[in-house]
Each structure stands twice: as structure tokens, then as C-alpha cells.
Design a protein around this motif. Structure first.
Motif, PDB file in Angstrom:
ATOM      1  N   ALA A  26      38.939  40.559  41.531  1.00  0.00           N
ATOM      2  CA  ALA A  26      38.926  41.810  40.783  1.00  0.00           C
ATOM      3  C   ALA A  26      40.229  42.508  41.148  1.00  0.00           C
ATOM      4  O   ALA A  26      40.910  42.105  42.105  1.00  0.00           O
ATOM      5  CB  ALA A  26      37.717  42.658  41.171  1.00  0.00           C
ATOM      6  N   LYS A  27      40.568  43.529  40.434  1.00  0.00           N
ATOM      7  CA  LYS A  27      41.826  44.223  40.705  1.00  0.00           C
ATOM      8  C   LYS A  27      41.865  44.691  42.163  1.00  0.00           C
ATOM      9  O   LYS A  27      41.037  45.477  42.598  1.00  0.00           O
ATOM     10  CB  LYS A  27      41.973  45.426  39.776  1.00  0.00           C
ATOM     11  CG  LYS A  27      43.288  46.150  39.937  1.00  0.00           C
ATOM     12  CD  LYS A  27      43.390  47.326  38.984  1.00  0.00           C
ATOM     13  CE  LYS A  27      44.691  48.067  39.215  1.00  0.00           C
ATOM     14  NZ  LYS A  27      44.755  49.276  38.401  1.00  0.00           N
ATOM     15  N   CYS A 126      36.269  47.417  49.499  1.00  0.00           N
ATOM     16  CA  CYS A 126      35.215  46.484  49.093  1.00  0.00           C
ATOM     17  C   CYS A 126      34.183  46.343  50.212  1.00  0.00           C
ATOM     18  O   CYS A 126      32.986  46.482  49.978  1.00  0.00           O
ATOM     19  CB  CYS A 126      35.847  45.134  48.755  1.00  0.00           C
ATOM     20  SG  CYS A 126      34.660  43.818  48.417  1.00  0.00           S
ATOM     21  N   CYS A 182      30.984  40.528  45.526  1.00  0.00           N
ATOM     22  CA  CYS A 182      31.480  40.483  44.142  1.00  0.00           C
ATOM     23  C   CYS A 182      31.273  41.829  43.453  1.00  0.00           C
ATOM     24  O   CYS A 182      32.183  42.349  42.794  1.00  0.00           O
ATOM     25  CB  CYS A 182      30.781  39.378  43.355  1.00  0.00           C
ATOM     26  SG  CYS A 182      31.254  37.701  43.786  1.00  0.00           S
ATOM     27  N   THR A 186      34.183  44.552  42.337  1.00  0.00           N
ATOM     28  CA  THR A 186      34.246  45.111  40.983  1.00  0.00           C
ATOM     29  C   THR A 186      34.280  46.633  41.041  1.00  0.00           C
ATOM     30  O   THR A 186      35.078  47.273  40.347  1.00  0.00           O
ATOM     31  CB  THR A 186      33.027  44.636  40.150  1.00  0.00           C
ATOM     32  OG1 THR A 186      33.047  43.198  40.118  1.00  0.00           O
ATOM     33  CG2 THR A 186      33.057  45.190  38.745  1.00  0.00           C
ATOM     34  N   ALA A 189      37.591  47.985  42.288  1.00  0.00           N
ATOM     35  CA  ALA A 189      38.663  47.849  41.305  1.00  0.00           C
ATOM     36  C   ALA A 189      38.613  48.954  40.242  1.00  0.00           C
ATOM     37  O   ALA A 189      39.594  49.199  39.555  1.00  0.00           O
ATOM     38  CB  ALA A 189      38.565  46.490  40.617  1.00  0.00           C
TER      39      ALA A 189
END
Length: 190
Positions: A26-27, A126, A182, A186, A189
Motif C-alpha cells: 500500500a502507499k 501500520c 494488510c 491500507t 496509506a
């Protein structure tokens, strides 16, 4: 009537590593499952540390939240008399400790754990989606490690670079941890 002889063929079983082939981007964050490694849980009193460090080829750290490494081998302090040792080059830390006569307990945990790398400029954001620790560089510098939680799972976290972490989790929780990361990637990002 005579029976014809039959040849028995043993079934072959190929064991795929947990999370094999999974990665996610993700970014600002990339997740990757790391290659299998040799791992050992080590418990020992202060008087045994010099002999164990010599046998392992890496000085066992004595301070909280610290790790030490030499080559592909890393020792992480988890408690006053507890370390996790990881060898990513196929060395056998358990066999190395077997030669040591001083008091210690060494248990192989290679098949129990799975490692996931979390890298990128948003890696700490994250991880902080489910980890309550301050992961700023000032509080958790490169080489810092800790047994902590991520969401509902216990993990061992090691900062390997300014924007990179190694997350060690039990195989039985690896799907949950990867899915959690995950979603956190996301969200980071966004």
C-alpha cells in the motif's frame, strides 16, 4: 487362489511454509513473508552468558529492548534471563548451545514462528494500528526489540532499519497477523 504382490508406495507430503508467497503493498508500506529461519528460545542465568555468547558467536544483550547481531544471526533480549536467537543463514543455534556445559535451557522454535517484514515510510504507523508501543525512532531505535501485542496476537518486534521491522508471530496466528497488517497498511496509506 494366489494373490498378486502389490508394491506399497508411501505418499509424499510437501509442507509449504505458512503464508508462502504472500505479500502486500500500500502507499508507504510493504509487507513480505520472510524466508524460513532457524530460531531458538533461550533461558539462562547471568553466569552462563559468556559461554553461551561464545558458542553462538554473538554477544547476548543484557539490556531491555535491545538486540545484537553478527552476520545472519540475531539475539533479542526478551526478559532478564530470556532471549530469542534467529539464524537466517541455515546455522543451528540449538546445536551450538548443546556444547555449552553451563546452566541454560535452549528450545528450538523454528517451525513455531513465521516472520513478516513491514517496510516503508509508513511502517511504524501500520504497526501502531495494533501495537500500543511508541515506535518513534527516539523510543524504539534501530536494533530495538520487544515482545508485545499486535491486535489480539503476541508478537516479537525487531526494528531492522529506520523504516523496517521484523514481526515474529506464532504460525497458528500468522493468517490473522498478516490480515491485520494488510488492513493497517491500507489505513496508513489513506
Amino acid at each position: 487362489m494366489a494373490k498378486a504382490a502389490t508394491k506399497s508406495v508411501a505418499p509424499t507430503v510437501a509442507r509449504a511454509p505458512a503464508l508462502a508467497g504472500r505479500d502486500f503493498s500500500a502507499k508507504g508500506v510493504r509487507l513480505a513473508v520472510l524466508a524460513p529461519a532457524e530460531r531458538m528460545a533461550l533461558r539462562a542465568p547471568e553466569a552462563s552468558l559468556a559461554a553461551l555468547s561464545k558458542a553462538l558467536g554473538v554477544t547476548l544483550p543484557k539490556a531491555p529492548k535491545t538486540s545484537a547481531g553478527k552476520g545472519a544471526r540475531t539475539a533479542m533480549w526478551l526478559g532478564p534471563d530470556e532471549w530469542m536467537v534467529i539464524d537466517e543463514a541455515g546455522g543451528d543455534p540449538l546445536a551450538d548451545c548443546a556444547k555449552v556445559k553451563q546452566l541454560h535451557s535452549a528450545v528450538g522454535i523454528s517451525h513455531r514462528n513465521v516472520a513478516i517484514s513491514v517496510t516503508g515510510p509508513a511502517a511504524s504507523a501500520c504497526l501502531n494500528a495494533g501495537c500500543p508501543q511508541d515506535l518513534s525512532l527516539a523510543a524504539f531505535p534501530v536494533g530495538a526489540c520487544s515482545r508485545t501485542i499486535l491486535g489480539k496476537s503476541e508478537v516479537v518486534l525487531l526494528r531492522t532499519a529506520e523504516d523496517a521491522f521484523r514481526v515474529e508471530c506464532w504460525r497458528s496466528f500468522s493468517d490473522y497477523v498478516f490480515a491485520f497488517l494488510c488492513q493497517a497498511a491500507t489505513d496508513a496509506a489513506a
